[in-house]
Design an enzyme around this catalytic site. Structure first.
Site, PDB file in Angstrom:
ATOM      1  N   ASP A 175     -19.658  -2.343  -0.918  1.00 53.65           N
ATOM      2  CA  ASP A 175     -18.624  -2.932  -1.776  1.00 53.65           C
ATOM      3  C   ASP A 175     -18.661  -4.438  -1.539  1.00 53.65           C
ATOM      4  O   ASP A 175     -18.413  -4.908  -0.424  1.00 53.65           O
ATOM      5  CB  ASP A 175     -17.258  -2.343  -1.410  1.00 53.65           C
TER       6      ASP A 175
ATOM      7  N   ARG B 120      -3.125 -13.879   5.097  1.00 53.63           N
ATOM      8  CA  ARG B 120      -4.517 -14.007   4.648  1.00 53.63           C
ATOM      9  C   ARG B 120      -4.662 -15.228   3.749  1.00 53.63           C
ATOM     10  O   ARG B 120      -3.878 -15.430   2.818  1.00 53.63           O
ATOM     11  CB  ARG B 120      -4.917 -12.732   3.902  1.00 53.63           C
TER      12      ARG B 120
END
Length: 416
Positions: free
Chosen positions: A201, A375
């Site tokens: 992925d 993040r």
């Protein structure tokens, strides 16, 4: 400690700085979430108007031929291919990451049933992006042939997890939480030595780090276009299959766009050769067309240049946070080693969600992931060094003053 004026000097010397003008970024916002949704290319507005007003409005159904709608997925795939080390005719941009994963995982298991029918294990990380795990769980249940998902807690456990029972190793190249980046070539070789196929992925890799699927010997790859590739919210994903595997089996979502004689309107399915067999239904042309605007910007630079700036931005961010915010207990969970780091940086904080909300209120947009993870994504096409300095200074002020400790910053939104 690095000064703001030094960061301004870095920006003045940055050969990629002119590309920022290709994006429509709001004034007063420092956008550090391109790893979740890329900024809008300026060209996309005119492109959307062209598709809607001219191609749809005037061309109507004729535009499937006259405007090239019919082969848009494959033409865009050719433009994306160089960014992931693929070749012309090997990539299709279509459907979603989840749907494309269902296709390639089904195909990989089918190949393994022919080669090694006793293999029934799919290996992945427990911290892999949830949709990947959900798709694998659902497919295993659907097949009802004893397939199961074996999850490991991190890269160090993978070697022991891949054995003679494993059919497929399914990994995200750059972990969405930590930013940890796998050695794709090494992990693929290890999987092949054990008789397993690999699915990668590339959602947090494509457009962020240099990739070479052929050199790595990868088997299957999927990924999205709305993060670093700037295709727009929910824009179509991509799918790649190694040419040695692509025609061995047919993927199960055998829709009419994957038929080798689409407009013969036959009552039984005959798959196209190559990656075209991974197409399914009619393509959503308006959103698909937006993907081209982001890909055009990449053609003005190269992945090596983008990687150099990405590492410089993330090195700077890590150093500044650990100096400016040293008193506040932030824990870096992203690797410092360049070879193991993608293009986002994550810190843990006990009140990470509230801190992120306070940052957003000050115009610094990052995002939050459970548990306690703040993040921050760094997109070299439009992120500046001065923005990194300013973002850290604002973070420091919020932590110094406990600005995050207010009720409005603790209200959980449906999207974090």
């Amino acid at each position: 400690m690095t000064s703001r004026s030094h960061c301004q000097t870095l920006d003045a010397q940055d050969p990629l700085a002119p590309l920022r003008a290709c994006f429509a970024l709001p004034q007063g916002v420092i956008y550090l979430d391109g790893n979740s949704l890329g900024a809008r290319p300026v060209a996309s507005l005119a492109r959307a108007q062209q598709v809607i007003a001219q191609e749809w409005g005037e061309g109507l159904i004729r535009s499937w031929n006259s405007a090239g709608w019919a082969d848009l997925s494959l033409r865009l795939g050719n433009r994306l291919a160089p960014l992931i080390g693929a070749r012309d005719g090997e990539v299709a941009i279509t459907d979603t990451t989840s749907i494309n994963l269902f296709k390639v995982l089904s195909a990989a298991l089918s190949v393994q049933r022919q080669r090694a029918p006793t293999r029934r294990i799919i290996v992945s990380e427990a911290s892999n992006f949830p949709t990947d795990l959900y798709i694998a769980e659902g497919l295993a249940e659907l097949l009802q042939q004893g397939y199961s998902l074996r999850l490991v807690d991190g890269p160090d456990e993978l070697t022991q997890a891949i054995d003679a029972d494993v059919a497929v190793v399914m990994l995200t190249h750059v972990n969405y939480k930590t930013g940890y980046m796998y050695d794709m070539r090494g992990m693929t070789a290890l999987s092949h030595e054990c008789g397993a196929l690999t699915i990668w992925d590339l959602a947090h890799s494509a457009g962020a780090v240099p990739l070479d699927l052929h050199q790595a010997g990868a088997d299957y790859a999927i990924g999205c276009t709305y993060k670093y590739l700037n295709g727009g919210p929910g824009s179509q994903a991509f799918v790649w299959v190694n040419p040695a595997l692509v025609d061995l089996v047919r993927q199960p979502l055998s829709g009419w766009f994957g038929h080798t004689r689409q407009f013969a309107m036959e009552s039984s399915y005959a798959p196209s050769a190559g990656i075209a067999r991974y197409l399914c239904g009619t393509q959503p042309i308006t959103s698909l067309a937006m993907v081209e605007c982001g890909l055009e910007i990449f053609e003005q630079t190269d992945m090596a240049s983008l990687r150099r700036k990405s590492l410089a931005l993330t090195d700077l961010f890590i150093a500044l946070v650990q100096t400016r915010c040293a008193a506040h207990g932030l824990q870096l969970i992203t690797p410092r080693e360049h070879a193991k780091r993608g293009s986002h940086v994550s810190f843990e904080h006990p009140e990470g969600y509230a801190v992120i909300q306070a940052l957003i209120a000050r115009g610094v947009i990052g995002d939050y992931r459970e548990p306690r993870i703040m993040r921050f994504g760094f997109t070299p096409l439009y992120t500046s060094f001065t923005e990194v300095w300013d973002a850290v200074e604002i973070l420091g002020e919020i932590l110094d003053n406990n600005t995050w400790d207010q009720p409005q910053f603790k209200v959980r939104h449906s999207v974090t």
